[in-house]
Design a protein around this motif. Structure first.
Motif, PDB file in Angstrom:
ATOM      1  N   MET A  66     -10.747  13.881  15.256  1.00  0.00           N
ATOM      2  CA  MET A  66      -9.708  14.759  15.805  1.00  0.00           C
ATOM      3  C   MET A  66      -8.934  14.001  16.859  1.00  0.00           C
ATOM      4  N   SER A  67      -7.678  13.923  16.705  1.00  0.00           N
ATOM      5  CA  SER A  67      -6.917  13.154  17.678  1.00  0.00           C
ATOM      6  C   SER A  67      -5.797  14.004  18.234  1.00  0.00           C
ATOM      7  N   GLY A  68      -5.355  13.611  19.389  1.00  0.00           N
ATOM      8  CA  GLY A  68      -4.211  14.291  19.987  1.00  0.00           C
ATOM      9  C   GLY A  68      -4.544  15.705  20.394  1.00  0.00           C
ATOM     10  N   HIS A  69      -3.521  16.459  20.487  1.00  0.00           N
ATOM     11  CA  HIS A  69      -3.685  17.776  21.061  1.00  0.00           C
ATOM     12  C   HIS A  69      -2.895  18.720  20.198  1.00  0.00           C
ATOM     13  N   HIS A  76      -5.475  24.625  24.193  1.00  0.00           N
ATOM     14  CA  HIS A  76      -6.673  24.257  24.875  1.00  0.00           C
ATOM     15  C   HIS A  76      -7.789  25.020  24.180  1.00  0.00           C
ATOM     16  N   ASP A  77      -8.833  24.318  23.797  1.00  0.00           N
ATOM     17  CA  ASP A  77      -9.827  25.003  22.968  1.00  0.00           C
ATOM     18  C   ASP A  77     -10.891  25.664  23.821  1.00  0.00           C
ATOM     19  N   HIS A  78     -10.453  26.309  24.902  1.00  0.00           N
ATOM     20  CA  HIS A  78     -11.437  26.846  25.819  1.00  0.00           C
ATOM     21  C   HIS A  78     -11.669  28.324  25.581  1.00  0.00           C
ATOM     22  N   ILE A 108       2.208  25.691  23.811  1.00  0.00           N
ATOM     23  CA  ILE A 108       1.809  26.236  25.097  1.00  0.00           C
ATOM     24  C   ILE A 108       1.890  25.181  26.213  1.00  0.00           C
ATOM     25  N   VAL A 109       1.543  23.929  25.891  1.00  0.00           N
ATOM     26  CA  VAL A 109       1.564  22.891  26.931  1.00  0.00           C
ATOM     27  C   VAL A 109       2.993  22.503  27.300  1.00  0.00           C
ATOM     28  N   PHE A 162       0.314   5.886  28.734  1.00  0.00           N
ATOM     29  CA  PHE A 162      -0.754   6.613  28.043  1.00  0.00           C
ATOM     30  C   PHE A 162      -0.383   6.826  26.584  1.00  0.00           C
ATOM     31  N   ILE A 207      -0.834   3.646  24.611  1.00  0.00           N
ATOM     32  CA  ILE A 207      -2.254   3.395  24.317  1.00  0.00           C
ATOM     33  C   ILE A 207      -2.728   4.293  23.186  1.00  0.00           C
ATOM     34  N   ARG A 208      -2.327   5.552  23.271  1.00  0.00           N
ATOM     35  CA  ARG A 208      -2.825   6.487  22.266  1.00  0.00           C
ATOM     36  C   ARG A 208      -2.220   6.215  20.904  1.00  0.00           C
ATOM     37  N   ARG A 219      -4.061   3.575  19.366  1.00  0.00           N
ATOM     38  CA  ARG A 219      -5.352   4.031  18.859  1.00  0.00           C
ATOM     39  C   ARG A 219      -5.200   4.950  17.659  1.00  0.00           C
ATOM     40  N   HIS A 221      -3.296   7.730  17.450  1.00  0.00           N
ATOM     41  CA  HIS A 221      -3.098   9.153  17.709  1.00  0.00           C
ATOM     42  C   HIS A 221      -1.696   9.602  17.292  1.00  0.00           C
ATOM     43  N   GLY A 280       1.227  15.463  23.326  1.00  0.00           N
ATOM     44  CA  GLY A 280       1.289  14.474  24.399  1.00  0.00           C
ATOM     45  C   GLY A 280       2.607  13.740  24.404  1.00  0.00           C
ATOM     46  N   TRP A 308      -9.113  12.069  28.335  1.00  0.00           N
ATOM     47  CA  TRP A 308      -8.102  12.575  27.408  1.00  0.00           C
ATOM     48  C   TRP A 308      -6.817  11.767  27.504  1.00  0.00           C
ATOM     49  N   MET A 309      -6.434  11.406  28.729  1.00  0.00           N
ATOM     50  CA  MET A 309      -5.182  10.681  28.934  1.00  0.00           C
ATOM     51  C   MET A 309      -5.174   9.351  28.214  1.00  0.00           C
ATOM     52  N   HIS A 317     -18.185  24.535  26.984  1.00  0.00           N
ATOM     53  CA  HIS A 317     -18.116  25.704  27.857  1.00  0.00           C
ATOM     54  C   HIS A 317     -19.140  25.673  28.981  1.00  0.00           C
ATOM     55  N   PHE A 351      -4.338  27.779  31.008  1.00  0.00           N
ATOM     56  CA  PHE A 351      -4.838  26.443  31.370  1.00  0.00           C
ATOM     57  C   PHE A 351      -6.016  26.600  32.334  1.00  0.00           C
ATOM     58  N   VAL A 369       2.714  31.021  31.885  1.00  0.00           N
ATOM     59  CA  VAL A 369       2.369  30.677  30.502  1.00  0.00           C
ATOM     60  C   VAL A 369       1.380  31.693  29.946  1.00  0.00           C
TER      61      VAL A 369
END
Lengths: 209, 624
Positions: free
Chosen positions: A1-4, A10-12, A29-30, A162, A165-166, A169, A171, A179, B73-74, B84, B183, B251
């Motif tokens: 899985m790469s990138g966003h 956000h997978d929270h 959303i970002v 960044f 670099i990605r 790699r 991405h 990103g 991540w960056m 979590h 976020f 957001v």
């Protein structure tokens, strides 16, 4: 899985909330968060421009200070370079959309190099300009505005780095590019602010003159 | 020893000084390399202070773990699915960690801001005891200036602005039917900036407290003691915190609404927060800019505010108030939202004029940008700015009046349940109207020139900020206390708290109007004996007011243990946060809600704001 993922910021989410779908926003959303944040960046520049406008427009601050000069002509080259870097950044994006990896990589590198040259030229201008932030109020606001912008160029360069670099790699795909999108929006913002800054600080003639 | 490597406060203990000292050493090394004749001169301590504190803030954030996910991540490390482990509170320790759960962050916010509130209050008690009598007695003038400035700064930047972010953090994702903020890590980051801002403000006592008030006008601020630099840094930190939260709220409100939650089905607190967050995002950088300029003048020797060198002192006031007037609405608009929630639930009636209230928030936010110069009528400002500013300021009364009218319309002929929350909500309307009316008086240029910089102004903004904002904060805290703790708060103690607060705060702030009209100047450690009598009354009432807060603190602590169990929905409210257990589940909604109607349909038989699809159906869906 790469990138966003562009759709889900956000997978929270909790176990039960995995089915949760945010309202679809075109930008994702970002980038939406970034665009909102950039309005606050505009205000930060606005604070310094407000001081500048008040001092020059209402407090009759001589511009530039008597006996000093602001190099509008030589800085036009910097301006051209920064605008060019915005285009190369967009070309990188187009390359990604057409899935040309090498184009993506090298256009990003080109944007980075152009941005770095801009910073270098600004540094040289600081060295040659003949006054300091401490010389007078004109110096203070000149260095603050260009320095604040320079700091933003630096942040933009970091983001570009960044991204480079990605990309190296592997991405980013034509469907997952948050990103990169964020970086290019930021980079264009830095560019637009510079055009405004160049017009108001370098080109705007003194009303006395 | 492993505890010092994991992201937590223990790691902050060494990372913060490490980053701070490294930066200071680096700065000195650059100074040497650049060939300064002296390594150490008079300006250096100031610079070291600034560098040390700013890098210390970054060090603390690294230590607490703000960047632990972002750094990998960056640079494009492979994504790890979030386990979590940073989400939710399972023990009290989780409240002292970098926690991404919006409910934990909400509690962290409110507790931190209340510590700031109590400290700011104690400072007020100290200088009120000095002001009780004409003449110098309790503290000297420098200490008075320091305490007075700290009082304003703490109350505004570390209490009133962030406390609403705290309440909003807890309530808004629940109200929207969302599992969390948009976020969550940014959310945690913006919380952890807040205790830092508080510490930075307080630590200024060690190097000579700032004395220029919360407004920090130059030349007071550019020539004051070293603490002034810390004031400027603290504002930046607190400001960064509130901008990050506001972006997050915007957001979240735009994208994280549950299915069916259209804009006009959102509870009014969400609308209020939308307007507030837009204000924060657009306005807060102006105070950052103003403080950058004064800090550059102090630390780097720039000439922004040195008139002999072309500096423009008046421009500071323009830049400062371009934030700080909208800041007043930042401090009160979310409170309006809280009041709208409470009045409707507690009078069992639909809110009167839903759209009018929603749009008047937006109207206040927009108009709020066009009134800043009314703080500067007596400053020698451009004459032509006065009348436009006077008119736009008076126009603010229109949207505010719409709100008051709608609230009164809401409770009109309702079945009022006079709980403590409702007492505070109705008490708020009473005191806020007084503050609002004196606001219109002050907007008029001739009257303002008469009472400018007197206690009349002090009375006005305390009626707005204490009688307005603080009352709504208490209303909100009493209202959502059962949701946060799962237990009812003691109503008897609550009523005692309300009546001491209501009576004593009016006794404190009402006589200030008269003192101001008679000409007693504000921000002075001593005054003419003719003002003695009312000042005694004010100081006595201020002590009662302070003691009343102790009732609240006691009540909150004791009720969390011994209160009656609240159940999910003690007020029979319709909004979504009451449809889940108290305290809510770690991930808010076990079944995602579907919104089917407005949030205030009280009195309509069978009316529903949201439905939860049958668990069996939901299960089938996840299996499929």
């Amino acid at each position: 899985m790469s990138g966003h993922d562009a759709a889900v910021g956000h997978d929270h989410h909790g176990p039960a909330a995995h089915t949760y779908q945010p309202y679809p926003v075109r930008l994702g959303i970002v980038p939406l968060g970034l665009v909102i944040f950039l309005t606050s960046e505009i205000s930060l520049f606005g604070a310094f421009f407000l001081w500048y406008g008040h001092a020059r427009g209402l407090n009759n601050l001589a511009w530039p200070a008597i006996g000093y000069e602001i190099p509008a002509d030589s800085t036009s080259i910097n301006t051209a370079i920064l605008i060019a870097s915005s285009f190369t950044c967009e070309l990188a994006f187009l390359s990604l959309m057409k899935n040309r990896r090498r184009g993506l990589f090298w256009w990003l590198v080109a944007s980075f190099v152009l941005g770095a040259i801009f910073l270098g030229l600004q540094a040289r201008e600081y060295h040659d300009i003949g006054f300091l932030p401490t010389t007078n109020a004109q110096g203070s606001i000149f260095f603050s505005l260009t320095g604040l912008h320079g700091a933003h160029v630096f942040i933009g360069l970091t983001l570009l780095l960044f991204c480079i670099i990605r990309v190296a790699r592997g991405h980013f795909t034509p469907k997952r590019y948050t990103g990169l999108l964020v970086t290019s929006i930021y980079w264009h913002f830095v560019d637009i602010v510079w055009i405004l800054l160049y017009t108001l600080v370098y080109l705007l003639p003194d009303k006395v003159a | 020893m492993r505890v010092f490597l994991r992201p937590n406060l223990a790691r902050c203990l060494w990372v913060t000084p490490f980053v701070s000292l490294t930066s200071m050493t680096l700065a000195l090394a650059i100074r040497k390399a650049a060939g300064y004749p002296q390594l150490w001169d008079d300006g250096v301590p100031q610079q070291m202070l600034a560098i040390g504190y700013i890098s210390g803030v970054i060090g603390f954030l690294i230590g607490i773990g703000s960047f632990d996910t972002w750094f990998p991540w960056m640079i494009g490390s492979p994504d790890r699915p979030d386990d979590h482990s940073q989400h939710g509170a399972y023990s009290w320790r989780d409240y002292f960690r970098f926690n991404t759960d919006h409910k934990v962050i909400g509690v962290q916010y409110v507790v931190t801001t209340f510590i700031a509130f109590l400290m700011g209050g104690m400072m007020a008690e100290i200088f009120r005891s000095e002001l009780a009598h004409s003449g110098q007695g309790v503290i000297d003038t420098k200490m008075f200036n320091g305490l007075m400035s700290q009082h304003g700064t703490l109350m505004i930047f570390t209490f009133l602005v962030p406390v609403f972010a705290g309440i909003g953090n807890f309530v808004i994702p629940l109200m929207l039917g969302a599992p969390d903020m948009a976020f969550p890590r940014l959310n945690a980051l913006s919380f952890w900036l807040l205790p830092l801002a508080l510490l930075i403000f307080l630590s200024s006592f060690l190097v000579g407290s700032f004395e220029a008030g919360w407004t920090g006008y130059p030349p007071f601020s550019t020539e004051g003691p070293m603490g002034e630099t810390l004031f400027e840094i603290g504002i930046q930190v607190a400001g960064a915190s509130s901008i990050a939260t506001a972006v997050n709220f915007l957001v979240t409100i735009i994208t994280m609404r549950a299915p069916g939650m259209t804009l006009f089905r959102m509870p009014l607190l969400v609308w209020a927060n939308l307007a507030t967050s837009a204000l924060v995002v657009a306005a807060t950088p102006f105070i950052a800019g103003a403080q950058f300029m004064t800090m550059f003048d102090r630390v780097m020797g720039t000439k922004f505010f040195v008139p002999e060198m072309g500096g423009d002192v008046l421009a500071y006031q323009h830049v400062f108030w371009f934030y700080s007037h909208p800041a007043v609405y930042i401090m009160v608009l979310p409170g309006f939202g809280i009041i709208s929630e409470i009045l409707s639930v507690m009078s069992r009636k639909p809110i009167f004029g839903y759209r009018a209230i929603a749009f008047s928030s937006a109207g206040i936010a927009l108009l709020g940008f066009s009134v800043w110069a009314h703080h500067m009528f007596a400053s020698g400002m451009e004459d032509w700015l006065r009348v436009p500013m006077m008119i736009s300021t008076m126009m603010i009364a229109i949207p505010t009046g719409i709100k008051i009218f709608s609230w009164l319309g809401t409770i009109w002929q309702g079945v009022l349940h006079m709980t403590t929350a409702m007492l505070f909500a109705t008490g708020f309307i009473f005191t806020f109207v007084i503050g609002g009316v004196t606001g219109i008086w002050l907007a008029s240029v001739p009257f303002d020139n008469h009472v400018h910089d007197t206690y009349f102004v002090v009375a006005h903004f305390h009626y707005v900020l204490f009688g307005g904002s603080v009352m709504t904060v208490f209303a909100g805290l009493y209202f959502w206390y059962p949701k946060v703790t799962g237990r009812m708060i003691n109503e008897k103690l609550g009523r005692a708290h309300f009546w001491t607060t209501m009576i004593s705060s009016n006794l404190v702030f009402m006589p200030m109007h008269w003192l101001g009209l008679e000409g007693m100047p504000r921000r002075v450690a001593d005054y003419d004996p003719q003002f003695q009598n009312w000042n005694e009354v004010i100081s006595l009432a201020a002590f009662v007011l302070g003691a009343g807060m102790l009732i609240f603190v006691y009540n909150v602590i004791v009720s969390a243990r011994h209160g009656a169990p609240a159940g999910p929905n003690p007020y029979r409210s319709l909004t979504l946060e009451w449809q889940v257990s108290s305290p809510p589940p770690i991930f808010n909604f076990d079944i995602p809600p579907r919104v089917v109607g407005g949030p205030y349909r009280y009195g309509e038989p069978g009316a529903k704001h949201a439905i939860f699809p049958e668990p069996s159906v939901a299960k089938e869906r996840t299996h499929a």
